[in-house]
Motif scaffolding. Structure first.
Motif, PDB file in Angstrom:
ATOM      1  N   ASN A  36       1.271  -1.388  -0.560  1.00  0.00           N
ATOM      2  CA  ASN A  36       0.486   0.247  -0.047  1.00  0.00           C
ATOM      3  C   ASN A  36       1.091   1.722  -0.066  1.00  0.00           C
ATOM      4  O   ASN A  36       2.274   1.075  -0.079  1.00  0.00           O
ATOM      5  CB  ASN A  36      -1.215  -0.470   1.492  1.00  0.00           C
ATOM      6  N   GLY A  37       0.274   2.056  -0.253  1.00  0.00           N
ATOM      7  CA  GLY A  37       0.785   3.481  -0.004  1.00  0.00           C
ATOM      8  C   GLY A  37       1.525   3.859   1.262  1.00  0.00           C
ATOM      9  O   GLY A  37       0.909   3.650   1.874  1.00  0.00           O
ATOM     10  N   LYS A  38       1.964   4.934   1.384  1.00  0.00           N
ATOM     11  CA  LYS A  38       2.864   5.362   2.614  1.00  0.00           C
ATOM     12  C   LYS A  38       2.060   6.837   2.710  1.00  0.00           C
ATOM     13  O   LYS A  38       1.546   7.850   2.502  1.00  0.00           O
ATOM     14  CB  LYS A  38       4.294   5.972   2.527  1.00  0.00           C
ATOM     15  N   ARG A  39       2.259   6.778   5.038  1.00  0.00           N
ATOM     16  CA  ARG A  39       1.531   8.273   4.754  1.00  0.00           C
ATOM     17  C   ARG A  39       2.647   9.245   4.687  1.00  0.00           C
ATOM     18  O   ARG A  39       3.936   8.701   4.694  1.00  0.00           O
ATOM     19  CB  ARG A  39       2.035   7.848   6.248  1.00  0.00           C
ATOM     20  N   LEU A  40       2.510  10.613   3.850  1.00  0.00           N
ATOM     21  CA  LEU A  40       3.218  11.543   4.229  1.00  0.00           C
ATOM     22  C   LEU A  40       3.730  12.526   5.320  1.00  0.00           C
ATOM     23  O   LEU A  40       2.685  12.383   6.513  1.00  0.00           O
ATOM     24  CB  LEU A  40       2.315  12.321   3.207  1.00  0.00           C
ATOM     25  N   ALA A  41       5.027  13.189   5.437  1.00  0.00           N
ATOM     26  CA  ALA A  41       5.255  13.256   6.001  1.00  0.00           C
ATOM     27  C   ALA A  41       5.600  15.126   5.984  1.00  0.00           C
ATOM     28  O   ALA A  41       6.270  15.627   4.943  1.00  0.00           O
ATOM     29  CB  ALA A  41       6.488  12.862   6.673  1.00  0.00           C
ATOM     30  N   PHE A  42       5.972  15.688   6.938  1.00  0.00           N
ATOM     31  CA  PHE A  42       6.133  17.269   6.286  1.00  0.00           C
ATOM     32  C   PHE A  42       7.089  17.648   6.724  1.00  0.00           C
ATOM     33  O   PHE A  42       7.423  17.686   8.584  1.00  0.00           O
ATOM     34  CB  PHE A  42       4.211  17.555   6.934  1.00  0.00           C
ATOM     35  N   ASN A  43       8.188  18.499   6.755  1.00  0.00           N
ATOM     36  CA  ASN A  43       9.293  18.746   6.762  1.00  0.00           C
ATOM     37  C   ASN A  43       8.921  20.220   7.605  1.00  0.00           C
ATOM     38  O   ASN A  43       9.248  21.330   6.610  1.00  0.00           O
ATOM     39  CB  ASN A  43      10.073  19.191   5.745  1.00  0.00           C
ATOM     40  N   ARG A  44       8.159  20.381   8.429  1.00  0.00           N
ATOM     41  CA  ARG A  44       7.908  21.830   9.004  1.00  0.00           C
ATOM     42  C   ARG A  44       8.369  21.455  10.700  1.00  0.00           C
ATOM     43  O   ARG A  44       8.224  20.929  11.462  1.00  0.00           O
ATOM     44  CB  ARG A  44       6.114  21.632   9.214  1.00  0.00           C
TER      45      ARG A  44
END
Length: 444
Positions: free
Chosen positions: A436-444
């Motif tokens: 399956n796809g992956k959970r997106l992560a964010f550089n914040r």
């Protein structure tokens, strides 16, 4: 080790097109070079094909939980992957509305088990849940969604004090649906007084008017400037609104950004005569002049992103009278083919398509290692044959709702392969569900 070698692709990336090989290893782009030799678990001859970064769709409604008669995360992510969308950001107006951290976590759990594409979910705001909103983690949630216009359930935020608090306190990007509710209600009352229950679809853009959009967008921008909020306004539908936005560079320095949607770039009010409720959206499809101004705004960088606002309803619902038929339609399977059709019409370049559907989404949302074809980035990639026509029919749509506003349209280009986080998820009409796809992560 899992390796895939893509040979001799015309890579569309960061403003240029270059023929090169791409090596994928364990989900990531290991190497990009004019020629890569050596063994790989799988080799794909991409000669004559164009390789794009996968589209990141920052606005979809996949209807799960609570509305799964229309769509669900598995069915719509499958359609998205077939259309070259490798990541999506889903909206909170499901049932129940995503207004608590617990309900938000529930949606992530469903996606982890069911989504073929990478995913993220917006936290919803209401007039009463500011404490829950402020608990949202900017590192693993795409943003906060504010409906400044009517929506499902309890999601209309029309309390000025609450809006001010959200814009002042939000720890991350705030995405808004901008239509002024008072203006819409006043317009609807006038049309009902004149036509009763016989209001027709061609009146939709007059009821949900350009003025309603402009009033609300202006208000959101004023609030964002007052508080320094990172604001992203969704689905701009009027030329007048385009003028509200700057085209400063670099994009990473813009605090106020905006999105155009496929349907506002493709359809206009002349199409109501033949398409009827099938192109009933909020905000409404408006004039040809608005459509042209939105495209110009995309090309000159006043509008930063192209998305879908994929929002399926059942055929039975759409076949009702104007006042009863819901707004929204399915688009993820055909968004990129429609943009490639616009390329063939010489309205937009391939480089600009990659910029607006992938690069800029990654920049606007600070997405970790996605949106570009770069060594060390996740391998979210799409191979496209720009000269392989196909006709959209109800028999070949993958949406659970079973229809498309593009039915009868022949597109010149077709997605041949889609790679999601390095997994070959789709190949020439066939899917693999081994990962399956992956959970997106964010550089914040």
């Amino acid at each position: 080790m899992n390796t895939i070698l893509i040979k001799a692709a015309s890579i569309v990336n960061e403003g240029q097109i270059v023929v090169a090989d791409v090596l994928i290893k364990d989900g990531f782009i290991e190497k990009i070079a004019p020629k890569i030799d050596g063994p790989a678990d799988q080799e794909i001859n991409a000669e004559g094909l164009h390789l794009f970064p996968g589209m990141i769709d920052d606005q979809v409604h996949f209807r799960e939980p609570g509305l799964t008669d229309k769509a669900d995360i598995f069915s719509e992510s499958m359609a998205a992957v077939a259309g070259g969308i490798t990541s999506f950001m889903e909206m909170p107006n499901t049932i129940p509305n995503t207004l608590t951290q617990e309900l938000l976590a529930d949606k992530y759990q469903i996606a982890a088990e069911m989504s073929l594409a990478n995913y993220s979910f917006f936290m919803g705001a209401s007039n009463t849940n500011i404490e829950e909103v402020l608990k949202t983690d900017p590192r693993n949630v795409c943003g906060i969604k504010v409906f400044m216009g009517s929506s499902t359930g309890n999601m209309l935020v029309d309390n000025e004090k609450v809006l001010d608090n959200i814009f002042r306190e939000a720890p991350m990007l705030v995405a808004t649906h901008c239509e002024d509710e008072q203006t819409i209600r006043a317009n609807m009352a006038l049309y009902k007084e004149k036509y009763g229950e016989n209001i027709t679809i061609d009146m939709h853009p007059l009821i949900r008017s350009a003025e309603a959009c402009y009033i609300s967008s202006s208000m959101a921008i004023d609030l964002a400037k007052k508080h320094g909020t990172r604001l992203h306004i969704l689905h701009i539908s009027t030329g007048k609104e385009v003028a509200l936005f700057d085209n400063i560079t670099p994009l990473k320095d813009k605090k106020i950004t905006a999105e155009a949607c496929i349907h506002h770039l493709w359809f206009d009010d002349r199409d109501y005569a033949t398409k009827g409720n099938w192109i009933k959206w909020n905000p409404a499809v408006k004039t040809a002049e608005d459509k042209d101004a939105i495209l110009k705004g995309v090309l000159d960088n006043h509008l930063d992103i192209i998305a879908t606002d994929h929002a399926p309803h059942t055929i039975a619902e759409k076949e009702q009278s104007y006042l009863k038929a819901p707004s929204g339609g399915p688009l993820v399977q055909h968004a990129l083919p429609a943009l490639f059709e616009m390329y063939h019409q010489k309205k937009i370049t391939l480089e600009k398509i990659a910029e607006k559907t992938a690069h800029n989404v990654a920049i606007c949302f600070n997405i970790d290692r996605r949106g570009f074809i770069r060594e060390g980035y996740w391998a979210d990639l799409v191979l496209v044959n720009l000269n392989d026509p196909f006709k959209v029919t109800r028999q070949n749509v993958l949406y659970k709702c079973g229809w498309s506003p593009f039915e009868g349209q022949t597109f010149q280009a077709e997605v041949t392969h889609t790679f999601v986080s390095g997994n070959l998820a789709y190949q020439k009409g066939r899917f693999t569900t081994r990962e399956n796809g992956k959970r997106l992560a964010f550089n914040r």
